[in-house]
Design an enzyme around this catalytic site. Structure first.
Site, PDB file in Angstrom:
ATOM      1  N   TYR A 140       0.871  -1.174  -0.099  1.00 21.84           N
ATOM      2  CA  TYR A 140      -0.343  -0.100   0.395  1.00 21.84           C
ATOM      3  C   TYR A 140       0.911   1.078  -0.067  1.00 21.84           C
ATOM      4  O   TYR A 140       1.113   2.206  -0.218  1.00 21.84           O
ATOM      5  CB  TYR A 140      -0.867   0.074   1.462  1.00 21.84           C
ATOM      6  CG  TYR A 140      -1.102   0.932   1.910  1.00 21.84           C
ATOM      7  CD1 TYR A 140      -3.079   1.059   0.529  1.00 21.84           C
ATOM      8  CD2 TYR A 140      -1.217   2.385   2.366  1.00 21.84           C
ATOM      9  CE1 TYR A 140      -3.837   2.054   0.817  1.00 21.84           C
ATOM     10  CE2 TYR A 140      -2.147   3.254   2.621  1.00 21.84           C
ATOM     11  CZ  TYR A 140      -3.459   3.834   1.902  1.00 21.84           C
ATOM     12  OH  TYR A 140      -4.359   4.907   2.032  1.00 21.84           O
ATOM     13  N   THR A 168      -3.102  11.072   9.097  1.00 18.11           N
ATOM     14  CA  THR A 168      -2.433  10.104   9.793  1.00 18.11           C
ATOM     15  C   THR A 168      -4.538   8.719  10.033  1.00 18.11           C
ATOM     16  O   THR A 168      -4.845   8.802   9.468  1.00 18.11           O
ATOM     17  CB  THR A 168      -1.882  10.304  11.659  1.00 18.11           C
ATOM     18  OG1 THR A 168      -1.495   9.696  12.531  1.00 18.11           O
ATOM     19  CG2 THR A 168      -3.407  11.134  12.121  1.00 18.11           C
ATOM     20  N   LEU A 170      -7.181   7.663  10.637  1.00 20.94           N
ATOM     21  CA  LEU A 170      -8.135   8.102  10.141  1.00 20.94           C
ATOM     22  C   LEU A 170      -9.243   7.219  11.182  1.00 20.94           C
ATOM     23  O   LEU A 170      -9.735   5.897  11.320  1.00 20.94           O
ATOM     24  CB  LEU A 170      -9.193   8.578   9.218  1.00 20.94           C
ATOM     25  CG  LEU A 170      -8.503   9.406   8.367  1.00 20.94           C
ATOM     26  CD1 LEU A 170      -8.680   9.648   6.978  1.00 20.94           C
ATOM     27  CD2 LEU A 170      -8.391  11.683   8.859  1.00 20.94           C
ATOM     28  N   ARG A 213       0.104   5.422  18.725  1.00 21.14           N
ATOM     29  CA  ARG A 213      -1.060   5.368  17.297  1.00 21.14           C
ATOM     30  C   ARG A 213      -1.457   6.773  18.061  1.00 21.14           C
ATOM     31  O   ARG A 213      -1.567   7.339  18.507  1.00 21.14           O
ATOM     32  CB  ARG A 213      -1.581   4.245  17.057  1.00 21.14           C
ATOM     33  CG  ARG A 213      -1.581   3.519  16.534  1.00 21.14           C
ATOM     34  CD  ARG A 213      -0.586   3.280  15.216  1.00 21.14           C
ATOM     35  NE  ARG A 213       0.039   1.924  14.696  1.00 21.14           N
ATOM     36  CZ  ARG A 213       1.687   1.468  15.095  1.00 21.14           C
ATOM     37  NH1 ARG A 213       2.144   2.229  15.406  1.00 21.14           N
ATOM     38  NH2 ARG A 213       1.426   0.947  13.916  1.00 21.14           N
ATOM     39  N   ASP A 280       3.491  -6.021  15.283  1.00 22.87           N
ATOM     40  CA  ASP A 280       2.989  -4.362  16.414  1.00 22.87           C
ATOM     41  C   ASP A 280       2.603  -3.957  15.194  1.00 22.87           C
ATOM     42  O   ASP A 280       2.017  -2.768  14.532  1.00 22.87           O
ATOM     43  CB  ASP A 280       4.102  -4.190  16.557  1.00 22.87           C
ATOM     44  CG  ASP A 280       3.464  -5.041  18.538  1.00 22.87           C
ATOM     45  OD1 ASP A 280       2.914  -5.191  18.786  1.00 22.87           O
ATOM     46  OD2 ASP A 280       4.453  -4.824  19.394  1.00 22.87           O
TER      47      ASP A 280
END
Length: 318
Positions: A140, A168, A170, A213, A280
């Site tokens: 991707y 970032t 969503l 994140r 992870d």
């Protein structure tokens, strides 16, 4: 040329997706009614001739390319060719058609996963191509990197006003809650909700819980898109000579902290176990949002408020 006329025609590619829905809602609320919207069954963006015909017939003045094949670690790992080829094909077709029909400005939706796995934090736009990618979503990422470079190449060779926004993670109303293909926040929300309603008091979470994140409410991303569409080109190129802009919330949290935050807002009390044998992904990918701040935009929705709105939507629609 920036957007200043409310009657301008705006093509939102991918309007049924998470960001697409938020974009349509925001544009309508801001008085932009002349939106060109095509579902994937009406217009397959992977078919070059169909895309060219659509642009020739409709002559959109502005384009937001939010159509993409997206998914979490599991989906990326299972369908690498689809993630690579579909995204390359969609963006190549749309960007070339936009160039040919002389679109005034196009926004290409990238993603912060295009940056190297070990990029210095917070990640600046200049980190692009400075190191190896995260292997779990490299297919991707490579496609999206190609899209960013295509925008830059078209600007350099043909003076196209194409801008790439790196969003970032969503989340928001209308998110994908399918456990086989969803991202971490909606997947955890659904699993906690289902455990709570069925009386189970424990769920297992992929990975160590340690990766950090950053999450951005989808309606904030839509707001950032409109802000960029309305910003004069000179202002954008002054802060972003490479015409790349990171869009994020500006702070992050660990997956374990996300679990605790979700439980607090949802009112669930499950025991969380972390399965460190599962991947992870990238250890951390907080982005530097100073360019967007210089252009006068910051994310207005705190994570707790965004999660509450998303959970309310999920309960009404599940």
């Amino acid at each position: 040329m920036h957007l200043h006329n409310q009657k301008a025609s705006i093509y939102v590619a991918g309007h049924t997706g998470l960001l697409g829905r938020a974009l349509v809602k925001n544009l309508h609320a801001s008085g932009y009614k002349n939106l060109l919207l095509q579902t994937s069954s009406d217009l397959d963006l992977r078919c070059q001739q169909s895309v060219y015909d659509f642009f020739e017939e409709n002559q959109p003045e502005f384009v937001i390319l939010a159509a993409a094949r997206v998914g979490g670690i599991l989906a990326n790992d299972q369908y690498p060719a689809d993630f690579l080829v579909d995204n390359l094909t969609i963006q190549t077709n749309v960007l070339e058609a936009a160039k040919t029909s002389k679109v005034k400005r196009l926004i290409f939706m990238g993603s912060t996963c295009i940056y190297p796995r070990k990029a210095p934090q917070p990640i600046q736009e200049t980190s692009l191509l400075s190191g190896p990618l995260e292997v779990t979503n490299q297919w991707y990422a490579i496609a999206k990197i190609a899209g960013v470079l295509q925008c830059q190449a078209l600007r350099k060779q043909h003076d196209c006003d194409f801008i790439a926004l790196m969003s970032t993670n969503l989340y928001g109303p209308g998110d994908n809650f399918d456990l086989s293909s969803s991202h971490v926040l909606p997947a955890l929300m659904r699993r906690l909700h289902e455990a709570h309603t069925s009386g189970k008091n424990e769920i297992s979470v992929w990975g160590s819980g340690m990766p950090r994140r950053e999450f951005l409410f989808s309606e904030d991303m839509a707001d950032a898109c409109l802000h960029v569409l309305k910003t004069p080109e000179d202002d954008i190129l002054r802060v972003a000579p490479d015409s790349m802009l990171n869009v994020g919330y500006g702070s992050d949290l660990s997956i374990k902290e996300l679990c605790d935050t979700l439980q607090n807002i949802m009112g669930t009390q499950c025991r969380m176990t972390f399965d460190a044998s599962k991947p992870d992904g990238t250890p951390r990918k907080l982005v530097d949002v100073s360019r967007m701040r210089q252009l006068g935009w910051t994310s207005p929705t705190p994570l707790s408020e965004g999660i509450k709105k998303t959970y309310d939507w999920y309960k009404s629609n599940s």
